[in-house]
Design an enzyme around this catalytic site. Structure first.
Site, PDB file in Angstrom:
ATOM      1  N   GLY A 114      -6.485   0.369   3.792  1.00 52.15           N
ATOM      2  CA  GLY A 114      -5.982  -0.719   2.996  1.00 52.15           C
ATOM      3  C   GLY A 114      -4.637  -1.091   3.045  1.00 52.15           C
ATOM      4  N   CYS A 115      -3.677  -0.066   3.287  1.00 48.94           N
ATOM      5  CA  CYS A 115      -2.372  -0.100   3.234  1.00 48.94           C
ATOM      6  C   CYS A 115      -1.655  -0.892   4.562  1.00 48.94           C
ATOM      7  CB  CYS A 115      -1.643   1.166   3.248  1.00 48.94           C
ATOM      8  SG  CYS A 115      -1.886   2.396   4.588  1.00 48.94           S
ATOM      9  N   GLY A 116      -2.294  -0.964   5.512  1.00 48.57           N
ATOM     10  CA  GLY A 116      -1.865  -1.824   6.674  1.00 48.57           C
ATOM     11  C   GLY A 116      -1.101  -0.648   7.991  1.00 48.57           C
TER      12      GLY A 116
END
Length: 311
Positions: A114-116
């Site tokens: 989710g954080c990239g």
């Protein structure tokens, strides 16, 4: 495969000034080529880099070393370079445990993100403890620093043609630059150099790495993986690169301009300069305390030594 050209001639319009009068002309200019290069291990693509399409075998070995996929050349069974219309695919067949270790790593990295940044494991990997070169006994004279940069500038054919690529070289006292590689990417140039040193059986502890770029944490990490205890750069380092060099026990020399340079860590590997600083300040150079955490908030744990060559 037939090697792709590392540079292309492209048409251009030039504007030149003679005093206040502008003139225009047409002609060709050499520019470096930039090609997608995929690294595939045991049939599975691991990463894709934009790079100059030269020295691909060196790139394959050096990238594998710097990524921690292998620790020695014998862990690679085979390298095949496949040239496709859209880019180059480097097919690397790993031997035994190296292939299994990479498969295990891929399984750990699989999952929702989710954080990239490929999850928290990737952040930890970016700041992983750096290989220590603290015990490497290499000493350089100030003249070695200036000579290393000068000699590297003389053996950059692609840069002379295009003015748009980086170089990484390996300097041995008394021998000069014994290996050098160029690429549009500074990390790629250093990876190619690492691969060339490994394939040529040249020990990293026997000399210093010289680069034409700024010094980031990755450049320090790669230099330490190679085993070099001195990193010499034309441009400046980042704060994290300085902290990481301290953690590795690596001598970091940067901003080399002719006979002038700055030493940021471990000045005792340049004894003449370190002794001069000691006599100027009536103190012996402080040996930096190794910092096991490159991401620590303190810039460095001993004063930066700023040196200009003298005499």
């Amino acid at each position: 495969m037939e090697q792709r050209p590392a540079r292309q001639l492209v048409p251009r319009i030039t504007r030149r000034l003679n005093g206040a009068v502008a003139s225009y002309a047409t002609g060709d200019r050499a520019v470096p080529e930039e090609t997608p290069v995929a690294f595939s291990y045991n049939g599975t693509t691991h990463a894709v880099m934009m790079a100059t399409p030269s020295d691909m075998e060196d790139f394959a070995v050096g990238f594998s070393l710097s990524e921690g996929i292998i620790s020695r050349l014998e862990q690679i069974d085979e390298i095949n370079i496949e040239d496709h219309a859209e880019g180059i695919d480097i097919q690397i067949r790993l031997a035994g445990e190296a292939g299994q270790d990479l498969s295990d790593r891929r399984r750990r990295m699989a999952g929702p993100v989710g954080c990239g940044l490929c999850g928290i494991e990737s952040i930890e990997q970016a700041l992983k403890p750096v290989s220590s070169v603290d015990k490497v006994k290499l000493e350089l004279a100030p003249d070695d620093i200036a000579q290393a940069v000068r000699l590297l500038s003389e053996i950059q054919p692609l840069h002379k043609e295009t003015g748009a690529v980086h170089a990484a070289g390996f300097y041995q006292p008394g021998k000069g630059i014994v290996a050098a590689r160029e690429d549009v990417g500074r990390h790629n140039a250093l990876d190619k150099l690492a691969g060339n040193l490994c394939r040529s059986r040249i020990e990293g502890s026997s000399g210093a790495i010289v680069i034409t770029s700024r010094v980031s944490i990755e450049m320090v990490q790669k230099a330490a993986i190679i085993g070099a205890s001195v990193l010499i750069a034309v441009s400046a380092p980042t704060a994290l690169a300085i902290r990481t060099a301290h953690a590795a026990g690596l001598t970091l020399v940067a901003l080399v301009r002719g006979d002038e340079f700055d030493v940021f860590t471990r000045p005792e590997r340049i004894p003449v300069a370190a002794a001069q600083i000691g006599s100027d300040t009536d103190e012996k150079p402080q040996r930096p305390h190794l910092n096991p955490d490159p991401a620590a908030s303190t810039l460095i744990q001993s004063p930066t030594v700023r040196l200009v060559q003298y005499g």
